[in-house]
Motif scaffolding. Sequence first.
Motif, PDB file in Angstrom:
ATOM      1  N   GLU B  20       0.862  -1.191   0.000  1.00  0.00           N
ATOM      2  CA  GLU B  20       0.000   0.000   0.000  1.00  0.00           C
ATOM      3  C   GLU B  20       0.895   1.236   0.000  1.00  0.00           C
ATOM      4  OE1 GLU B  20      -3.648   0.742   2.359  1.00  0.00           O
ATOM      5  OE2 GLU B  20      -3.070  -1.126   3.338  1.00  0.00           O
ATOM      6  N   ARG B  22       0.686   3.773   1.680  1.00  0.00           N
ATOM      7  CA  ARG B  22       0.889   4.331   3.011  1.00  0.00           C
ATOM      8  C   ARG B  22       1.871   3.529   3.867  1.00  0.00           C
ATOM      9  NH1 ARG B  22      -4.128   2.935   6.944  1.00  0.00           N
ATOM     10  NH2 ARG B  22      -4.774   0.964   6.033  1.00  0.00           N
ATOM     11  N   LEU B  24       5.074   2.552   5.581  1.00  0.00           N
ATOM     12  CA  LEU B  24       6.329   3.246   5.854  1.00  0.00           C
ATOM     13  C   LEU B  24       7.512   2.368   5.441  1.00  0.00           C
ATOM     14  CD1 LEU B  24       5.425   4.615   9.416  1.00  0.00           C
ATOM     15  CD2 LEU B  24       5.424   5.902   7.257  1.00  0.00           C
ATOM     16  N   ASP B  27       8.538  -0.158   8.072  1.00  0.00           N
ATOM     17  CA  ASP B  27       7.724  -1.382   8.129  1.00  0.00           C
ATOM     18  C   ASP B  27       8.029  -2.293   6.948  1.00  0.00           C
ATOM     19  OD1 ASP B  27       6.473  -0.648  10.473  1.00  0.00           O
ATOM     20  OD2 ASP B  27       4.892   0.456   9.452  1.00  0.00           O
ATOM     21  N   GLU B  43       8.209   6.659  15.499  1.00  0.00           N
ATOM     22  CA  GLU B  43       7.476   6.854  14.239  1.00  0.00           C
ATOM     23  C   GLU B  43       7.047   8.291  13.995  1.00  0.00           C
ATOM     24  OE1 GLU B  43       4.471   3.737  14.007  1.00  0.00           O
ATOM     25  OE2 GLU B  43       5.846   2.674  12.677  1.00  0.00           O
ATOM     26  N   CYS B  62      11.149   5.897   9.025  1.00  0.00           N
ATOM     27  CA  CYS B  62       9.735   6.065   9.399  1.00  0.00           C
ATOM     28  C   CYS B  62       9.148   7.325   8.790  1.00  0.00           C
ATOM     29  CB  CYS B  62       9.566   6.095  10.912  1.00  0.00           C
ATOM     30  SG  CYS B  62      10.100   7.648  11.670  1.00  0.00           S
ATOM     31  N   LEU B  63       9.983   8.143   8.123  1.00  0.00           N
ATOM     32  CA  LEU B  63       9.476   9.382   7.507  1.00  0.00           C
ATOM     33  C   LEU B  63       9.547   9.303   5.978  1.00  0.00           C
ATOM     34  CD1 LEU B  63      10.854  12.245   9.817  1.00  0.00           C
ATOM     35  CD2 LEU B  63       8.734  10.948   9.980  1.00  0.00           C
ATOM     36  N   ILE B  64       9.630   8.079   5.469  1.00  0.00           N
ATOM     37  CA  ILE B  64       9.641   7.869   4.019  1.00  0.00           C
ATOM     38  C   ILE B  64       8.675   6.722   3.748  1.00  0.00           C
ATOM     39  CG2 ILE B  64      11.073   7.099   2.066  1.00  0.00           C
ATOM     40  CD1 ILE B  64      13.456   8.372   3.455  1.00  0.00           C
ATOM     41  N   PHE B  65       7.890   6.845   2.694  1.00  0.00           N
ATOM     42  CA  PHE B  65       7.004   5.743   2.324  1.00  0.00           C
ATOM     43  C   PHE B  65       7.781   4.753   1.460  1.00  0.00           C
ATOM     44  CE2 PHE B  65       4.113   9.353   3.064  1.00  0.00           C
ATOM     45  CZ  PHE B  65       3.380   8.790   4.105  1.00  0.00           C
TER      46      PHE B  65
END
Lengths: 289, 163
Positions: B20, B22, B24, B27, B43, B62-65
């Motif tokens: 998806e 969204r 991160l 993850d 996060e 955590c600040l990049i998709f």
Amino acid sequence: MKPAKFDYYRPKDVSEALSLLESSGFDGKIIAGGQSLVPIMNMRLATPECLIDINGLHDLNFIDSDDHTLKIGTMTRQSTVETSELVKKKCGLVTEAVAHIGHLQTRNRGTIGGSIVHADPSAELPLVLMALNGTLHISSEEETRSVNAEDFFLTFLTTDMMPNEMLTEIHLPIWKGRVGSSFQEVARRHGDFALVAAACQLELDAHDRISDIRLALGGVEAIPLLIEDAKELLAGEKVTDQAVQKIAELVAKSVEPESDLHASAAYRTQLAKVLTTRVLYQAYERAKG
Amino acid sequence: MSLTEVNVTINGKSYSEWVEPRMLLSDFIRESCGLTGTHVGCEHGVCGACTVSLDGSAVRSCLIFAVQADNREIKTVEGLASSGEMTTLQKNFVECHGLQCGFCTAGILMSITDFLEKNPQPSVKEIKETLSGHLCRCTGYDGIVKAVEKTVQDNNKEVLQRS
């Protein structure tokens, strides 16, 4: 925490980005470095339905100058600006300020434009922009316009830009002659948002008297605060203890900061006074050379 | 929007997954690729535990998709050692007691690796400023600073020996 769902677009050029922005209306949001946007998305304070990723727009990643103006593209990373010799030579105040933004890892990703349009009242770049009255170049599908920093910031996290507009470049005036500048801030930990920050740039005549000065403070009002009376009070003067004291008293009277978890209004007022003193002395010493 | 294909190289190995938008990057690295050396703390970009190297620069994952990392090169803490041999920085973390619980260590190693490449002769002040981008809740900073200082000294000796 995790962000809400969104549609993701990766435009190939500025016109495609503007067209996506136009069609998505209030639901669309541009993502550049994402260092301010993604945290608030992760906390679901922002839930844009559509993200337009401009990281591929290499035309907006540049640092350039002519005789009068330093030009920086909106997608230029903060770390690129921090290490740029051109920026240091033409506008040292920017170099000095950028080192205070976040940390190595966030400056590697964060962009010049992103920090400016986010318009946090204690952020470094909006303050520098106000201190130098830089110009912002803003585009939408219909038009391209430029706005001075003094008219750009409206209130907390709010600028003069419309939802269908995108910041493309910033222009900073290059001062010539005997110029000195200084940027100072107090934060709880290096890299945090400033409790209070101060920026000053001044020019001296041949007799060490101030011929031009711009002084601004961050973290004390909803937008960076330009001390307009500084020029009137100091023009034609040398930076003496008495003159500095006069400005510091003026600053203490004119700021109306708010108290929060990190600092009381009284402490912020005191910081505003002290930092004003420090940047004035330092900019003056640097201008004298 | 439905799933999007992401192709990345992590520590020299290619990964291809449908995710998806969204999701991160932190993850993606841990859950889709199974590389759990990268830790997830706050996060929202404060703690620094999730720091990885993206195209050679330390960034917060955590600040990049994950979709933004498509076709890019990533290095995680698992990619530092080569042929089972730890880097000088890693060895010095062991030697100088640069870690207590170890949760923040992966991110710090990634940041300092990038930092020392760009600034091989840092002052103690610069080292501390860089470490300010990481939260160690054991407050083990003293050993960490010593580990970084010793790495700078060891790197200097190595340069001298080579010349």
